[in-house]
Scaffold this active site. Structure first.
Site, PDB file in Angstrom:
ATOM      1  N   LYS A   1       0.835  -1.211   0.000  1.00  0.00           N
ATOM      2  CA  LYS A   1       0.000   0.000   0.000  1.00  0.00           C
ATOM      3  C   LYS A   1       0.867   1.257   0.000  1.00  0.00           C
ATOM      4  O   LYS A   1       0.659   2.164  -0.802  1.00  0.00           O
ATOM      5  CB  LYS A   1      -0.923   0.017   1.233  1.00  0.00           C
ATOM      6  CG  LYS A   1      -1.922  -1.101   1.268  1.00  0.00           C
ATOM      7  CD  LYS A   1      -2.836  -1.001   2.476  1.00  0.00           C
ATOM      8  CE  LYS A   1      -2.125  -1.160   3.794  1.00  0.00           C
ATOM      9  NZ  LYS A   1      -1.511  -2.481   3.997  1.00  0.00           N
ATOM     10  N   THR A   2       1.829   1.277   0.918  1.00  0.00           N
ATOM     11  CA  THR A   2       2.663   2.472   1.012  1.00  0.00           C
ATOM     12  C   THR A   2       3.506   2.627  -0.254  1.00  0.00           C
ATOM     13  O   THR A   2       3.718   3.730  -0.745  1.00  0.00           O
ATOM     14  CB  THR A   2       3.546   2.400   2.276  1.00  0.00           C
ATOM     15  OG1 THR A   2       2.680   2.227   3.398  1.00  0.00           O
ATOM     16  CG2 THR A   2       4.355   3.658   2.467  1.00  0.00           C
TER      17      THR A   2
ATOM     18  N   ASP B   1      -2.066   7.865   4.073  1.00  0.00           N
ATOM     19  CA  ASP B   1      -1.623   6.498   4.382  1.00  0.00           C
ATOM     20  C   ASP B   1      -2.225   6.113   5.730  1.00  0.00           C
ATOM     21  O   ASP B   1      -2.596   6.982   6.526  1.00  0.00           O
ATOM     22  CB  ASP B   1      -0.079   6.463   4.449  1.00  0.00           C
ATOM     23  CG  ASP B   1       0.471   5.026   4.357  1.00  0.00           C
ATOM     24  OD1 ASP B   1      -0.338   4.072   4.247  1.00  0.00           O
ATOM     25  OD2 ASP B   1       1.699   4.860   4.385  1.00  0.00           O
ATOM     26  N   GLU B   2      -2.310   4.827   6.019  1.00  0.00           N
ATOM     27  CA  GLU B   2      -2.878   4.331   7.288  1.00  0.00           C
ATOM     28  C   GLU B   2      -4.248   4.957   7.538  1.00  0.00           C
ATOM     29  O   GLU B   2      -4.550   5.428   8.638  1.00  0.00           O
ATOM     30  CB  GLU B   2      -1.943   4.654   8.467  1.00  0.00           C
ATOM     31  CG  GLU B   2      -0.493   4.235   8.270  1.00  0.00           C
ATOM     32  CD  GLU B   2      -0.234   2.767   8.597  1.00  0.00           C
ATOM     33  OE1 GLU B   2      -1.196   2.046   8.924  1.00  0.00           O
ATOM     34  OE2 GLU B   2       0.927   2.348   8.469  1.00  0.00           O
TER      35      GLU B   2
ATOM     36  N   GLN C   1      -5.762  -3.483  10.679  1.00  0.00           N
ATOM     37  CA  GLN C   1      -4.686  -2.857  11.454  1.00  0.00           C
ATOM     38  C   GLN C   1      -5.141  -1.600  12.174  1.00  0.00           C
ATOM     39  O   GLN C   1      -4.324  -0.771  12.560  1.00  0.00           O
ATOM     40  CB  GLN C   1      -3.513  -2.506  10.535  1.00  0.00           C
ATOM     41  CG  GLN C   1      -2.843  -3.719   9.927  1.00  0.00           C
ATOM     42  CD  GLN C   1      -1.630  -3.313   9.111  1.00  0.00           C
ATOM     43  OE1 GLN C   1      -0.652  -2.812   9.645  1.00  0.00           O
ATOM     44  NE2 GLN C   1      -1.689  -3.525   7.813  1.00  0.00           N
TER      45      GLN C   1
ATOM     46  N   ARG D   1       4.940  -7.218  11.048  1.00  0.00           N
ATOM     47  CA  ARG D   1       6.142  -6.401  10.875  1.00  0.00           C
ATOM     48  C   ARG D   1       7.324  -7.269  10.458  1.00  0.00           C
ATOM     49  O   ARG D   1       8.343  -6.761  10.007  1.00  0.00           O
ATOM     50  CB  ARG D   1       6.531  -5.656  12.175  1.00  0.00           C
ATOM     51  CG  ARG D   1       5.550  -4.649  12.734  1.00  0.00           C
ATOM     52  CD  ARG D   1       5.057  -3.699  11.713  1.00  0.00           C
ATOM     53  NE  ARG D   1       3.780  -4.117  11.176  1.00  0.00           N
ATOM     54  CZ  ARG D   1       3.316  -3.729   9.995  1.00  0.00           C
ATOM     55  NH1 ARG D   1       4.017  -2.945   9.212  1.00  0.00           N
ATOM     56  NH2 ARG D   1       2.137  -4.141   9.568  1.00  0.00           N
TER      57      ARG D   1
HETATM   58  N1  LIG Z   1       5.407  -5.492  -6.396  1.00  0.00           N
HETATM   59  C1  LIG Z   1       6.353  -5.578  -5.484  1.00  0.00           C
HETATM   60  N2  LIG Z   1       7.512  -6.204  -5.761  1.00  0.00           N
HETATM   61  C2  LIG Z   1       8.494  -6.310  -4.835  1.00  0.00           C
HETATM   62  N3  LIG Z   1       8.402  -5.839  -3.582  1.00  0.00           N
HETATM   63  C3  LIG Z   1       7.274  -5.198  -3.237  1.00  0.00           C
HETATM   64  C4  LIG Z   1       6.207  -5.031  -4.155  1.00  0.00           C
HETATM   65  N4  LIG Z   1       5.210  -4.385  -3.527  1.00  0.00           N
HETATM   66  C5  LIG Z   1       5.659  -4.124  -2.276  1.00  0.00           C
HETATM   67  N5  LIG Z   1       6.893  -4.604  -2.088  1.00  0.00           N
HETATM   68  C6  LIG Z   1       7.700  -4.566  -0.850  1.00  0.00           C
HETATM   69  O1  LIG Z   1       6.954  -5.203   0.176  1.00  0.00           O
HETATM   70  C7  LIG Z   1       7.163  -4.567   1.437  1.00  0.00           C
HETATM   71  C8  LIG Z   1       5.828  -4.121   1.997  1.00  0.00           C
HETATM   72  O2  LIG Z   1       5.326  -3.023   1.249  1.00  0.00           O
HETATM   73  P1  LIG Z   1       4.601  -1.790   1.927  1.00  0.00           P
HETATM   74  O3  LIG Z   1       5.362  -1.355   3.125  1.00  0.00           O
HETATM   75  O4  LIG Z   1       4.295  -0.815   0.880  1.00  0.00           O
HETATM   76  O5  LIG Z   1       3.279  -2.554   2.398  1.00  0.00           O
HETATM   77  P2  LIG Z   1       2.020  -1.961   3.160  1.00  0.00           P
HETATM   78  O6  LIG Z   1       0.832  -2.572   2.541  1.00  0.00           O
HETATM   79  O7  LIG Z   1       2.094  -0.487   3.218  1.00  0.00           O
HETATM   80  O8  LIG Z   1       2.235  -2.607   4.607  1.00  0.00           O
HETATM   81  P3  LIG Z   1       1.599  -2.125   6.008  1.00  0.00           P
HETATM   82  O9  LIG Z   1       0.185  -2.598   5.994  1.00  0.00           O
HETATM   83  O10 LIG Z   1       2.405  -2.862   7.027  1.00  0.00           O
HETATM   84  O11 LIG Z   1       1.720  -0.649   6.070  1.00  0.00           O
HETATM   85  C9  LIG Z   1       8.095  -3.412   1.181  1.00  0.00           C
HETATM   86  O12 LIG Z   1       9.398  -3.822   1.484  1.00  0.00           O
HETATM   87  C10 LIG Z   1       7.921  -3.161  -0.314  1.00  0.00           C
HETATM   88  O13 LIG Z   1       9.051  -2.558  -0.862  1.00  0.00           O
HETATM   89 MG   LIG Z   2       2.215   0.851   4.827  1.00  0.00          MG
END
Ligand SMILES: Nc1ncnc2c1ncn2[C@@H]1O[C@H](COP(=O)(O)OP(=O)(O)OP(=O)(O)O)[C@@H](O)[C@H]1O
Ligand SMILES: [Mg+2]
Length: 744
Positions: free
Chosen positions: A32-33, A223-224, A254, A607
């Site tokens: 997402k981020t 975000d969040e 979350q 995490r």
């Molecule tokens: N398509 C992709 N290919 C490779 N790595 C990815 C891809 N998408 C996300 N990632 C990696 O996966 C990890 C998680 O991504 P991110 O932090 O954006 O998730 P999130 O959904 O925001 O998580 P959270 O819910 O914990 O905030 C990061 O290290 C990111 O760089």
């Molecule tokens: Mg995130």
């Protein structure tokens, strides 16, 4: 770099989505981020002016990280995005528009300590008993009201709030709230909640101002999103109303700030408020191993209220989740420090690949001690932060008062610091004179003679002359030069320098460190400007999750689960997995609260990238007493097939699909060959199933040693047994709690 290549199909769809509202509600670690960041980069690549983008994140650190990731893709233009926490971005707007709502742009931001001190003063003035009107509770109630946009006046007129206050035996709360707001206003100050509340007021009462920001920001990002409260949501929604280019990302599983007014309802409201919303689902987790993702899914599935999601990963299966049982909190600390030490040795890991997460800040001590003994560097996030230290707050108070002479909390802190013969009685006289003559404290201080007479006035006049000179300096010099001058000329540095104790030296160094930080701020091209007030604004908004200046060093991270939101680490330890601690006893008054604690556990698990370790202690000092602890119910909620247990040096795996902890306690004791006579309790103690326990059986207890069952009481839902122990005599134990090994 072609950023579109590092995305899967739905992620790319979200990044390249054209105009119009966009919502991504997806599981942890699904990118997402990353999508949010890449989408901003994508817009900028297509010519969108960064000045037109506002990105709201959860911590300043998250905002910094976003900016630095963006810089890699789009260059230094990324600095021009308005990215930060809700508080920091909105306080930037408030500084610009302060006059419109009756403040000056020099307003101070009161932190929690200042707010508490002000509440205490008001309670005293109103002769209210602070044992009934507990400061934390008063502040909590006021804060909740503000976050629901209930002003003090509305509060006093609300039958509902009044009835609730009556029932809670704090009938005067409305008046306390009202006085509190009046004092803040008089001090030209806002507390954290006011930054949101007043932005709402600003936009509600000044359509022209709202229009200006609606025109300015073509693209909004949050975000969040699951953790925004009503007040935050309203502001964002208003700004986005014209262009409708709002992108929110979050995960209902979350949501961990309901206790602070965050409202999951926002996710549903969003679709109502922006009917054209495009919804993108992300299901592939890129962060964690299969074991971790599956364990997290098995836990969150226990929650009834949640949106349906199917999180999976193509990553390797990975290590099983490890469970460590310690006999005490100190042992828990050393077992985990050992585990980190071993992993570093065996696999050449860096300190910063490890994080220790706990439910409450107070738990950090045992880990700090153990890590220090092993010479492993760590950083503590939250707890007593750098900016909460006395000497730092002292100098900051001087700086605050230099630019805002209405700031009463800063005034009270520095008026006699270093000692200049202005005692509490004199300060009380100043306060009374100000009240009686309807003046501010500063008006009295700047001209004390008519109110206090000649003798008392002399030191006060010196003080006000000093502040006036500081103020004059701040107008012509930058933040660093002003602060360095204030530190010296106020006498603060000299006083610290004269204290040659170890602590005194540390305090002196801390002040130097603050001056270094100000210098860094002034030299940083990303700072909005070099003025003292700009610097002060940035420090007042540091949240506990942002603290820690020595960021680049290679250190193990220690922090609460709340501060760990959005972050990721190779190896995560979730410690203190005990009933009453996690889930927290304080939070558990309803099913909804249990679900919130469970979401918190879900955040913690997710995490971890490669490895997750859980631990609990059997005894722990809490509230000054040694308490026996029971393993957390959450341990039973993880499907056992994803776990293994480390107990001392023995490791054993459990069978598939059985509840792990249940399995642990029902495992049959190994055959005992030696007769159960007086000797030390077994080292490899495994509790037995006590449902078959009968009078006369020989048993072993981990602490009390060997004994014989003398009676069993079936009359209560929890079976109790009387056991006569060889060493400690007869004891009554609850069988569901006591861990007994049956020896015949
Ligand atoms: N398509 C992709 N290919 C490779 N790595 C990815 C891809 N998408 C996300 N990632 C990696 O996966 C990890 C998680 O991504 P991110 O932090 O954006 O998730 P999130 O959904 O925001 O998580 P959270 O819910 O914990 O905030 C990061 O290290 C990111 O760089
Ligand atoms: Mg995130």
């Amino acid at each position: 770099m072609n950023y579109l290549e590092g995305l899967n199909e739905p992620q790319r769809e979200a990044v390249t989505h054209g105009e119009g509202p966009l919502m991504i509600i997806a599981g942890a670690g699904s990118g997402k981020t990353r999508v949010l960041t890449y989408r901003i980069a994508h817009l900028m690549n297509r010519g969108v002016d960064p000045f037109r983008i506002m990105a709201l994140t959860f911590t300043n650190k998250a905002a910094d990280e976003m900016r630095s990731r963006l810089e890699k893709v789009v260059g230094t233009d990324a600095r021009n995005i308005w990215a930060g926490t809700f508080h920091s971005v909105f306080s930037r707007i408030l500084r610009i528009e302060a006059q419109k709502i009756g403040f000056t742009s020099q307003f101070s931001i009161y932190d929690t300590d200042d707010a508490k001190s002000l509440i205490r003063t008001i309670l005293k003035e109103m002769s209210l008993d602070d044992k009934v009107y507990r400061v934390n509770n008063v502040l909590y109630r006021i804060s909740s009201a503000k976050n629901n946009l209930i002003s003090a006046e509305a509060y006093m007129n609300s039958a509902e709030y009044r009835a609730d206050d009556e029932a809670s035996r704090v009938p005067e709360l409305g008046k306390v709230y009202k006085t509190y707001q009046e004092r803040l206003r008089r001090a030209n100050a806002m507390d954290f909640d006011d930054l949101l509340f007043n932005t709402n007021v600003l936009f509600r009462d000044h359509v022209d101002v709202l229009n200006k920001y609606q025109q300015k920001f073509h693209y909004m990002f949050v975000d969040e999103f699951q953790d925004t409260n009503i007040s935050q949501y309203l502001i964002t929604k208003k700004i986005a109303a014209v262009h409708q280019n709002i992108c929110v990302v979050g995960d209902d599983a979350q949501s961990i700030y309901a206790f602070r007014g965050a409202n999951i309802q926002n996710i549903l409201n969003f679709q109502r408020d922006f009917p054209d919303t495009r919804i993108v689902k992300l299901e592939q987790n890129y962060r964690s191993t299969q074991n971790i993702v599956n364990a997290a899914n098995s836990v969150i599935a226990k929650n009834k209220s949640q949106l349906q999601k199917n999180v999976w990963t193509a990553n390797e299966e990975g290590n099983k989740i490890e469970l460590i049982k310690a006999s005490s909190d100190n042992e828990e600390g050393s077992l985990i420090a050992n585990s980190i030490f071993e992993e570093k040795m065996l696999y050449q890991r860096h300190n910063d690949e490890f994080a220790i997460l706990y439910r409450t800040n107070a738990q950090s001590r045992a880990f700090e001690e153990a890590l220090r003994k092993k010479n492993i560097k760590y950083r503590l996030i939250g707890g007593v932060s750098f900016y909460q230290r006395k000497e730092i707050k002292d100098l900051i108070s001087y700086l605050r008062f230099t630019i805002n002479q209405s700031d009463e909390e800063a005034f009270k802190r520095i008026i006699n610091l270093p000692k200049r013969g202005i005692g509490d009685t004199t300060v009380a006289k100043i306060v009374v004179a100000a009240m009686e003559n309807n003046l501010t404290l500063w008006e009295v201080v700047a001209n004390p003679k008519p109110y206090l007479g000649d003798r008392l006035s002399a030191p006060i006049e010196n003080f006000s002359a000093l502040i006036k000179s500081f103020h004059a300096t701040s107008v012509i010099k930058d933040a660093y030069e002003t602060a360095a001058h204030v530190a010296k000329a106020s006498g603060l540095l000299k006083e610290l320098h004269e204290d040659k104790t170890v602590e005194g030296l540390a305090r002196y160094e801390n002040v130097q460190e603050l001056l270094n930080a100000i210098k860094e701020y002034v030299d940083n091209p990303e700072s909005p400007d070099k003025s003292l007030s700009s610097f002060l604004q940035s420090v007042s908004l540091l949240t506990s999750a942002d603290d820690e200046k020595d960021d680049k060093a290679d250190r193990v991270t220690l922090m609460t689960i709340h501060s760990a939101k959005g972050l990721e680490f190779k190896h995560v330890f979730i410690v203190g997995m005990e009933e009453d601690l996690f889930p927290s006893q304080m939070m558990l008054s309803s099913m909804a609260d249990l679900e919130e604690e469970r979401r918190l556990f879900y955040v913690a698990i997710t995490r971890a990238e490669h490895k997750l370790t859980l631990s609990y202690a059997e005894t722990r000092y809490r509230f000054g007493r040694l308490q026996t602890c029971e393993p957390s119910r959450f341990l039973k909620e993880i499907d056992a097939s994803y776990m293994r247990m480390t107990q001392n040096t023995r490791t054993f795996e459990t069978e598939r699909n059985t509840s792990f902890v249940k399995n642990l306690t029902t495992r049959k004791a190994p055959p005992v060959t030696t007769p159960a006579t007086t000797h030390a309790p077994s080292t490899n103690f495994i509790a037995s199933d006590t449902s078959t326990l009968t009078v006369g059986m020989k048993v072993e207890h981990p602490k009390f040693g060997f004994g014989v069952v003398t009676s069993i009481d079936f009359s209560t839902p929890d079976k109790k047994a009387k056991i006569k122990f060889e060493k400690d005599g007869e004891k009554t134990l609850l069988l569901s709690f006591a861990k007994l090994m049956i020896h015949e």
